[in-house]
Each structure stands twice: as C-alpha cells, then as structure tokens.
Motif scaffolding. Structure first.
Motif, PDB file in Angstrom:
ATOM      1  N   LEU B  61      -3.939  10.628  -4.874  1.00 26.87           N
ATOM      2  CA  LEU B  61      -2.660  10.301  -4.251  1.00 26.87           C
ATOM      3  C   LEU B  61      -2.867   9.544  -2.941  1.00 26.87           C
ATOM      4  CD1 LEU B  61      -0.490  13.428  -5.008  1.00 26.87           C
ATOM      5  CD2 LEU B  61      -0.326  11.131  -5.968  1.00 26.87           C
ATOM      6  N   ALA B  62      -3.901   9.952  -2.201  1.00 29.86           N
ATOM      7  CA  ALA B  62      -4.209   9.239  -0.965  1.00 29.86           C
ATOM      8  C   ALA B  62      -4.605   7.803  -1.279  1.00 29.86           C
ATOM      9  CB  ALA B  62      -5.337   9.952  -0.217  1.00 29.86           C
ATOM     10  N   GLN B  63      -5.356   7.650  -2.384  1.00 27.47           N
ATOM     11  CA  GLN B  63      -5.751   6.305  -2.778  1.00 27.47           C
ATOM     12  C   GLN B  63      -4.528   5.460  -3.126  1.00 27.47           C
ATOM     13  OE1 GLN B  63      -8.114   6.043  -6.319  1.00 27.47           O
ATOM     14  NE2 GLN B  63      -8.821   3.990  -5.814  1.00 27.47           N
ATOM     15  N   LEU B  64      -3.616   6.077  -3.883  1.00 22.64           N
ATOM     16  CA  LEU B  64      -2.399   5.364  -4.271  1.00 22.64           C
ATOM     17  C   LEU B  64      -1.608   4.957  -3.025  1.00 22.64           C
ATOM     18  CD1 LEU B  64      -0.421   4.436  -6.450  1.00 22.64           C
ATOM     19  CD2 LEU B  64       0.592   6.698  -6.401  1.00 22.64           C
ATOM     20  N   GLY B  65      -1.501   5.910  -2.078  1.00 20.62           N
ATOM     21  CA  GLY B  65      -0.762   5.625  -0.852  1.00 20.62           C
ATOM     22  C   GLY B  65      -1.387   4.467  -0.094  1.00 20.62           C
ATOM     23  N   GLY B  66      -2.706   4.521   0.049  1.00 15.62           N
ATOM     24  CA  GLY B  66      -3.412   3.465   0.764  1.00 15.62           C
ATOM     25  C   GLY B  66      -3.218   2.119   0.093  1.00 15.62           C
ATOM     26  N   TRP B  67      -3.309   2.129  -1.249  1.00 18.27           N
ATOM     27  CA  TRP B  67      -3.164   0.883  -1.998  1.00 18.27           C
ATOM     28  C   TRP B  67      -1.757   0.321  -1.832  1.00 18.27           C
ATOM     29  CZ3 TRP B  67      -0.063  -0.466  -6.244  1.00 18.27           C
ATOM     30  CH2 TRP B  67      -0.370  -1.699  -6.814  1.00 18.27           C
ATOM     31  N   ALA B  68      -0.765   1.230  -1.932  1.00 18.65           N
ATOM     32  CA  ALA B  68       0.624   0.784  -1.829  1.00 18.65           C
ATOM     33  C   ALA B  68       0.889   0.185  -0.448  1.00 18.65           C
ATOM     34  CB  ALA B  68       1.570   1.951  -2.101  1.00 18.65           C
ATOM     35  N   ALA B  69       0.328   0.836   0.595  1.00 22.42           N
ATOM     36  CA  ALA B  69       0.543   0.329   1.952  1.00 22.42           C
ATOM     37  C   ALA B  69      -0.042  -1.072   2.093  1.00 22.42           C
ATOM     38  CB  ALA B  69      -0.100   1.282   2.964  1.00 22.42           C
ATOM     39  N   ARG B  73       1.679  -5.406   2.113  1.00 23.02           N
ATOM     40  CA  ARG B  73       1.309  -6.577   2.924  1.00 23.02           C
ATOM     41  C   ARG B  73       0.608  -7.634   2.068  1.00 23.02           C
ATOM     42  NH1 ARG B  73      -0.427  -2.273   6.414  1.00 23.02           N
ATOM     43  NH2 ARG B  73      -2.544  -2.659   5.753  1.00 23.02           N
ATOM     44  N   LEU B  74       0.826  -7.523   0.738  1.00 22.13           N
ATOM     45  CA  LEU B  74       0.308  -8.490  -0.235  1.00 22.13           C
ATOM     46  C   LEU B  74      -1.216  -8.515  -0.316  1.00 22.13           C
ATOM     47  CD1 LEU B  74       2.751 -11.469   0.254  1.00 22.13           C
ATOM     48  CD2 LEU B  74       2.879  -9.580  -1.365  1.00 22.13           C
ATOM     49  N   ASP B  75      -1.838  -7.373   0.034  1.00 23.89           N
ATOM     50  CA  ASP B  75      -3.279  -7.267  -0.172  1.00 23.89           C
ATOM     51  C   ASP B  75      -3.479  -6.273  -1.318  1.00 23.89           C
ATOM     52  OD1 ASP B  75      -5.945  -6.776  -0.176  1.00 23.89           O
ATOM     53  OD2 ASP B  75      -5.977  -5.683   1.724  1.00 23.89           O
ATOM     54  N   PHE B  76      -3.873  -6.795  -2.467  1.00 18.82           N
ATOM     55  CA  PHE B  76      -3.917  -5.944  -3.659  1.00 18.82           C
ATOM     56  C   PHE B  76      -5.310  -5.402  -3.947  1.00 18.82           C
ATOM     57  CE2 PHE B  76      -0.110  -8.432  -4.059  1.00 18.82           C
ATOM     58  CZ  PHE B  76       0.814  -7.489  -4.461  1.00 18.82           C
TER      59      PHE B  76
END
Lengths: 320, 321
Positions: B61-69, B73-76
C-alpha cells in the motif's frame, strides 16, 4: 421480417456434432493423441485411395518432403479395435489431418483437444451462470444498497476489455502449473470476469418480476424469500440465461485458445485447441504445413454454429 | 451538457485510477517479482539494488501511495525490462496501438455500415451474399483472422507477415519509413477490422430493418419520397442511434482484439508491451500500461456519448441522460 429458421437448425446441428466428437473422442481418433510417429514429423494428411492408403517415406528431412510407398499399400480398417477408422498396421498411422512437429496425429489431437477446450468452456459457463444468477437474483430481489453496489460494480467490469483482465489475473499466478490446476484456475478466472454480465441481466428480470401479483401471493402464503427467488422468480430468467450461455461458451473457448497461444494456458503436452494453435505459431512452418491450422478451423466452426443460432433467433450479434 | 461532460470526466479519472492501482497491486501480490528476470545466478547485491529501486521492500500500500503521488506529477516510474522511464515507452506503444485501432475502426465503419444499409433495407441475392459473408467474418475473431492472414501473407508474399517496419527502412528517412509502415499496417488492421465490420453490418442491418417499419418512414413513402432518399435521409439517420451506442463497446472490443493481433503479427503496441510487462512482473510498466488502457477506454465511451448526442435530438434536448 423473413424467418431464418434453418440457420438456427444448422447451428444447433453443428453444436451437437461438436459435443458428439468430444464425447466419442477415443472412438473417433485413429491414434492416441500423444503418440509420436518419429518418421512422420510435419507429414501431410494421408491420402486415402478407397480402402487402402500408402504409407509415407521421408525423402528430405530438411525440406520435409515425403513420398508414398507405392509397393506397400496398407488397408484402412473400419470399426476395428475400438476405433471408427484406423490403419491396419499400427506402425503406419492414418493421419487424416497430417502430423505436427513431434509427429503426433493432428486429427486425433483435435478430437481429444475438444474435450479440454469444450469441457473448460462448459464448466466455466456453468460457474458463471450459477454465480451470476445467485448474485443478480439477490440484488434484484433485495434492491436498495446491495442492488446499487452490484450495479455500479458490474457497470465498471463491463467497461473493461475482458481479455486483459483474464490475462492480468492469469499472469499474476505462477506461470508454470500442472494441467489440472490450470484447468481449475482458468474456470475460476473466466467465471470471475464474466459473472457481472449475467448478474446484471438477471437482476433486471428479477427486479421487474418481483412486482407481479404471483409473488405477492406467494409471500402472503408464507413462502420464504429464498424459496420465492429460487422456485418462483428464477424460471423467469431462464430464457436470458440460455442466451447468455450460448454467447459465453465460444467466448471461453476463444479465451482458452488465446491464453494457451501466448503461453499462459495449458502446458503444450496437453492437447487443447489453444495449445495446438501454439504449436502452429511458427509462421514459416505454417506456410508449408497449413494443416497445423486445423484447430483454428475447429474454433471457427463452434463460433459459426453459435452465430447461426443467434442469427436464427433474430437477436443482435455480440460485440467482442 | 457541461454537467454531463464533467460527470463523464470524473468517471474517466476514476477508471484510470482504479485500473492502474489494481494492476499495480496485483503485480505486487503475485508470486515472484521482477528480480527473477536477473536469472538464478544473479549477485545478491544486484537483486537488493533492483528491489530497492522498484520499492519492493516497502509494503504494497505504501508503494501504491508513493507511485500515485509521483504519477500525479506525471512521473510513472521506470521500467525494469527496458531500464528507462515508463512514459516514453508507453506513449510510443499507445501510438502504435492507436494507429492500428483507428485504421481498423475506419475500415470496419466504411465497410460495415454501408453494407448493413443494403442488407437491412431489401432482400435480394446480393443482400443474402453479404449476409452470408458477414456471418463467416463474424465467426473469425481476431485471433483466427490474424493467424489466417499471416498464413496467407507468408504463402503469397504479398504483404509482410509481421512487425511494423522492416530493418532496411529504419534509416531510410521518414517518407520511406512511412511507406514501409503503410505496407505493414493492412494485415493487422484487417485482422482486427473484419470481425468488427461484420458486427457493424449485422447491427446496422437490424437497426435499418426496424426503422423502415416505423410509421414515419411509411408516411414519408406515402408522401412520394423516393426510395433512395428515404433510405438515406429518413431511415438511416435514426438507425444510427443504436450504432452510436455500439461504438463505445467497439473501443473495448478493439483493445481486446488488438492484444492478440499485436501478439500474432508482432505489432509493437500496448497489448504486447503489457504482456511482456506482466510476464516479467515489471511493476511500473504494468501499472502504466493499465493506466493508458483506461484512458483509451474512457476516451472511447466519451466519443460514443458525443456521437449519440449528435445523432439523436432526443438526447440533445436534455430529456435523455
């Protein structure tokens, strides 16, 4: 509108034929599906001359060229040794649709493969029907919040392209599994992806049927909601369920073929229409050995049969 | 109208977020991770570095949160397989898929709809032939169609049987490159278009037959409108209403179909990329592909809604949706 009844009849006849082939596979197949005839790699279909045929002799392994051995005709045996038709000499096989890259009889594999392909599709269809009918029935009968959540969820699932969902779900499981587990897993995945379609339709039917007098009468007579739903309401959805089943069956056959073709379905040792297509995926070889595409023809026939049935009933075709 | 558009946009956003998050979580929770691509004899410090770089040590979930954040900012994130940022990879693949799907949709439309008008408005020998051909095409889904066309191409040599460009054309300047792509395009596009064209033909025929029997068409006929004008001006337009609804579904069908077609004909599109990414558990590439797929879908349903809006005055006047 003109009636096209013959189309439905032809479609049903084709479907019955395919089911017959699957059931009678051991009798119809001249050879065991996994027997490898080492001298017959990529052999073309056997040409039958009346009651006998000539065995093939390999001339050039590189060019995959074969020659008929004219001196030694082998007779074709009908209704012998538990097969409809077979070769009198077990070492000179009767290859009705040629052989694949391991020298296995494509016709026999096709016939046996129909068991896995159709069995998987039929079981997945059954699971989808049951699950969809139960959930849709409950939502339609209960209404309210349950209904709302279910409808939103199925709207969402309906938008997704099913094959990607299937692909993703399959790909995140261990990539190599024994055939039995693959079978169970695919049935599960297919049902999981397609039940919302069924549930949505059933929900609509049950929700409108619920308002009818006979339901009120049943309730007044003391029938429990479960009994009302299962015994009195569900028969109203029977026609819808039959339609959905005829549409899901070919979709599942195709899904199996697609997954096996991309290497995420059954292991290639198991004959299914999908794994046979995988064997045929080598472009250069298929150009020279078009009989490798026989499973594609089989899938075509099943889909055509269903389309004929759908056409004959005057319903619109399904967008896949 | 504005409110309707806003609602559709909200739905689109939700779709993209849900699909990409689900893809990311699924890949994360799957047995095995991308470090198995390093091979069984990878050095432990390489494995540890890869796990660190792709946040595999954090909880899902932390990974998902970090990725979403970062995605906001358009960094995928980066692709492990290609060892570079995901965005340009996906943009390129999505462009290729869009070219393929748009061509197929155009072929299907220009083939299927006129033929459907013909078969739906009269019963003649020609109509029966079209109808039969359409039933056959309907039964050759993209998997079979692409296999068949690849077989024909390799047998006849008329068209290249796979890929998007030949090696020779890459350095030959863009006109030659474009010509080369144009030679590679027909095969996958046809494989994708034929079943869809057949679907369009059948649906258009059905809609046409239904419209012809409407009272207003009979009335127009009684006023002395010629059959040809009647078909085009009076019957065809209302029959388009049901076609517009199909277009939204057709985008999903095109995406589904394009996966197999891209796989069989080696077209470097989104479906192929997604497949590679899934197999390698290339987590951010999977999530990125899923997000792009979601954008395609949302775009498709939006276009279908707008078409419906244009074709049906009942929807336009606001009583509909």
């Amino acid at each position: 509108m003109r009636s096209w009844k013959w189309e439905a009849t032809a479609g049903r006849a084709l479907l019955i034929l395919v089911v017959f082939v699957a059931v009678a596979a051991p009798w119809l197949a001249p050879n065991p599906p996994d027997r490898q005839f080492d001298a017959y790699l990529y052999a073309p279909p056997t040409r039958i001359h009346g009651t006998y045929f000539y065995p093939l002799r390999l001339i050039s392994r590189l060019e995959r060229r074969f020659e008929e051995v004219r001196e030694r005709p082998v007779s074709v045996r009908w209704f012998g040794a538990g097969h409809l038709v077979s070769s009198a000499d077990p070492n000179d096989p009767l290859l009705l649709l040629g052989a694949d890259s391991y020298g296995r009889d494509i016709f026999s594999r096709l016939v046996y493969g129909s068991r896995a392909s159709l069995g998987l599709a039929a079981l997945a269809t059954l699971a989808t029907m049951i699950f969809g009918a139960v959930v849709g029935g409950i939502a339609g009968y209960a209404g309210g919040a349950i209904d709302e959540i279910l409808s939103r969820f199925s709207d969402f699932v309906l938008v997704l392209p099913a094959i990607y969902v299937v692909l993703a779900l399959r790909a995140v499981m261990p990539l190599v599994l024994p055939p039995g587990q693959v079978f169970a897993l695919l049935v599960g995945i297919f049902a999981l992806v397609s039940w919302p379609v069924v549930a949505r339709g059933v929900r609509g039917i049950i929700a409108s049927e619920r308002e009818r007098e006979y339901v009120t009468a049943g309730r007044a007579a003391g029938a429990s909601p479960m009994r009302l739903l299962a015994v009195h309401l569900m028969p109203a959805a029977r026609g819808y369920l039959t339609t959905q089943a005829t549409l899901l069956l070919p979709a599942f056959i195709l899904a199996e073929a697609t997954l096996s073709y991309v290497g995420l379905g059954f292991p290639t040792s198991v004959p299914t229409w999908g794994t046979m297509l995988y064997d045929a995926s080598n472009v250069a070889l298929v150009g020279e050995a078009p009989w490798m595409l026989a499973p594609a023809a089989a899938i075509f026939l099943v889909v055509l049969a269903v389309n004929l049935v759908v056409q004959g009933s005057g319903r619109p075709p399904l967008v896949r | 109208m504005i409110r309707f558009l806003l609602r559709r946009l909200a739905f689109a956003l939700l779709l993209v977020i849900a699909v990409s998050s689900a893809a990311l979580l699924l890949t994360r929770l799957a047995p095995g991770d991308l470090t198995s691509e390093l091979g069984p004899r990878a050095r432990p410090e390489d494995v540890a570095r890869a796990r660190e770089r792709f946040d595999l040590n954090r909880n899902p979930l932390a990974q998902l949160g970090g990725w979403a954040a970062r995605a906001a900012r358009l960094d995928f994130g980066d692709s492990f397989l290609y060892d570079r940022p995901v965005s340009p990879l996906i943009r390129r693949a999505a462009g290729n898929t869009a070219v393929l799907a748009a061509t197929a949709l155009a072929i299907a439309t220009f083939l299927g709809i006129p033929l459907g008008v013909v078969t739906g408005s009269r019963s003649s020998a020609l109509a029966a032939c079209i109808r039969g051909a359409s039933l056959v095409c309907l039964s050759i889904p993209p998997l079979l169609a692409s296999l068949l066309l690849v077989f024909l191409a390799s047998r006849t040599g008329w068209l290249p049987s796979g890929g998007m460009t030949s090696v020779a054309a890459i350095d030959a300047g863009w006109p030659a490159w474009l010509l080369d792509v144009a030679r590679h395009l027909p095969l996958p596009a046809l494989a994708l278009a034929l079943p869809l064209a057949a679907t369009f033909e059948r649906l258009q025929a059905q809609a046409m037959t239904e419209t012809i029997h409407q009272p207003f068409v009979v009335a127009a006929l009684a006023r002395g409108v010629t059959w040809r004008r009647l078909l085009i001006d009076h019957a065809w337009r209302p029959s388009l209403r049901s076609m517009c609804a199909i277009y939204g579904l057709a985008i999903g069908a095109l995406l589904s179909g394009s996966f197999v077609v891209e796989y069989v004909t080696a077209w470097p599109g989104l479906g192929r990329l997604m497949y590679e990414a899934l197999r390698a558990r290339d987590i951010y590439l999977v999530a990125g592909c899923a997000a792009m797929g979601g954008i395609f879908l949302a775009f498709g349903s939006l276009v279908s809604d707008l078409l419906l809006f244009a074709a049906d005055p009942r929807v336009r006047e606001g009583s509909g949706k």
